[in-house]
Design an enzyme around this catalytic site. Structure first.
Site, PDB file in Angstrom:
ATOM      1  N   HIS A  49     -12.881  30.181 -40.126  1.00 40.95           N
ATOM      2  CA  HIS A  49     -13.373  28.858 -39.753  1.00 40.95           C
ATOM      3  C   HIS A  49     -14.557  28.497 -40.651  1.00 40.95           C
ATOM      4  CE1 HIS A  49     -15.830  31.646 -37.220  1.00 40.95           C
ATOM      5  NE2 HIS A  49     -16.783  30.885 -37.709  1.00 40.95           N
TER       6      HIS A  49
HETATM    7  C1  T46 Z   1     -19.382  32.816 -37.410  1.00 36.43           C
HETATM    8  C2  T46 Z   1     -18.978  34.220 -37.640  1.00 36.43           C
HETATM    9  C3  T46 Z   1     -19.823  34.907 -38.665  1.00 36.43           C
HETATM   10  C4  T46 Z   1     -19.578  32.764 -27.542  1.00 36.43           C
HETATM   11  O1  T46 Z   1     -19.303  32.601 -26.336  1.00 36.43           O
HETATM   12  N1  T46 Z   1     -20.842  32.513 -27.985  1.00 36.43           N
HETATM   13  C5  T46 Z   1     -21.196  32.688 -29.289  1.00 36.43           C
HETATM   14  O2  T46 Z   1     -22.366  32.450 -29.639  1.00 36.43           O
HETATM   15  C6  T46 Z   1     -20.192  33.125 -30.212  1.00 36.43           C
HETATM   16  C7  T46 Z   1     -20.558  33.299 -31.678  1.00 36.43           C
HETATM   17  C8  T46 Z   1     -18.936  33.375 -29.744  1.00 36.43           C
HETATM   18  N2  T46 Z   1     -18.650  33.204 -28.432  1.00 36.43           N
HETATM   19  C9  T46 Z   1     -17.301  33.538 -27.966  1.00 36.43           C
HETATM   20  C10 T46 Z   1     -16.195  32.641 -28.480  1.00 36.43           C
HETATM   21  C11 T46 Z   1     -14.992  33.564 -28.551  1.00 36.43           C
HETATM   22  O3  T46 Z   1     -14.353  33.603 -27.311  1.00 36.43           O
HETATM   23  O4  T46 Z   1     -16.980  34.840 -28.407  1.00 36.43           O
HETATM   24  C12 T46 Z   1     -15.633  34.946 -28.805  1.00 36.43           C
HETATM   25  C13 T46 Z   1     -15.498  35.420 -30.242  1.00 36.43           C
HETATM   26  O5  T46 Z   1     -15.985  34.396 -31.129  1.00 36.43           O
HETATM   27  P1  T46 Z   1     -15.265  34.026 -32.502  1.00 36.43           P
HETATM   28  O6  T46 Z   1     -13.808  34.223 -32.379  1.00 36.43           O
HETATM   29  O7  T46 Z   1     -15.729  32.665 -32.921  1.00 36.43           O
HETATM   30  O8  T46 Z   1     -15.875  35.138 -33.471  1.00 36.43           O
HETATM   31  P2  T46 Z   1     -15.753  35.248 -35.050  1.00 36.43           P
HETATM   32  O9  T46 Z   1     -16.136  36.629 -35.391  1.00 36.43           O
HETATM   33  O10 T46 Z   1     -14.456  34.761 -35.553  1.00 36.43           O
HETATM   34  O11 T46 Z   1     -16.883  34.240 -35.617  1.00 36.43           O
HETATM   35  C14 T46 Z   1     -18.252  34.456 -35.327  1.00 36.43           C
HETATM   36  C15 T46 Z   1     -18.927  33.133 -34.965  1.00 36.43           C
HETATM   37  O12 T46 Z   1     -18.196  32.487 -33.924  1.00 36.43           O
HETATM   38  C16 T46 Z   1     -19.024  32.174 -36.123  1.00 36.43           C
HETATM   39  O13 T46 Z   1     -19.905  31.125 -35.823  1.00 36.43           O
HETATM   40  O14 T46 Z   1     -19.831  32.154 -38.327  1.00 36.43           O
HETATM   41  O15 T46 Z   1     -18.929  35.015 -36.444  1.00 36.43           O
END
Ligand code: T46
Length: 133
Positions: A49
């Site tokens: 993303h």
């Molecule tokens: C990024 C990269 C480096 C939350 O509830 N609160 C939060 O602050 C975050 C970051 C995530 N979440 C929840 C949303 C999803 O259900 O945690 C779960 C995993 O998040 P996500 O799939 O977005 O994780 P990544 O590793 O793909 O991405 C993350 C960050 O979301 C993003 O902003 O830049 O790490």
């Protein structure tokens, strides 16, 4: 590309090492959120993303992982493997994280609270938005 990989000052003595993250000094934004990922499973690729507005500082406080960063014009790959190094990622950069070491703890400081509407999760839409006229 609107990213910056920069050294963080390490305060070391015979007891070990300490790094301070200070708003306006080595963190160039107001910190509204901190999160960290750990126990990332072998072979996993995360991210996929970009953010419309969010600015983040990423630090591998333990272990290592690789980043693929893409601003729509160029792509770069980086290895984060040093707790004394910060990766500043501005808005509108596509990111993917992979090759996590088993012990990797990736800490992220962000300038806004979590907001799903700030995510661009469709690569094609991202490329359209970043296309040069
Ligand atoms: C990024 C990269 C480096 C939350 O509830 N609160 C939060 O602050 C975050 C970051 C995530 N979440 C929840 C949303 C999803 O259900 O945690 C779960 C995993 O998040 P996500 O799939 O977005 O994780 P990544 O590793 O793909 O991405 C993350 C960050 O979301 C993003 O902003 O830049 O790490």
């Amino acid at each position: 590309m609107n990213i910056k990989l920069f050294p963080l000052q390490k305060h070391g003595d015979d007891r070990g090492s300490l790094i301070a993250l200070e708003e306006g000094i080595n963190v160039p934004f107001t910190v509204r959120r901190v999160y960290y990922m750990y126990e990332t499973q072998k072979g996993v690729r995360r991210g996929f993303h970009a953010h419309k507005d969010l600015k983040q500082l990423v630090i591998a406080v333990r272990g290592s992982c690789r980043f693929l960063l893409d601003d729509g014009q160029e792509q770069i790959e980086l290895l984060l493997d040093n707790p004394a190094q910060g990766l500043l990622v501005e808005a509108m950069i596509w990111r993917e994280m992979y090759d996590f070491s088993e012990d990797c703890v990736l800490m992220v400081l962000a300038d806004a609270l979590y907001d799903e509407s700030d995510y661009i999760r469709d690569k094609q839409a991202f490329l359209e938005l970043t296309k040069k006229p």
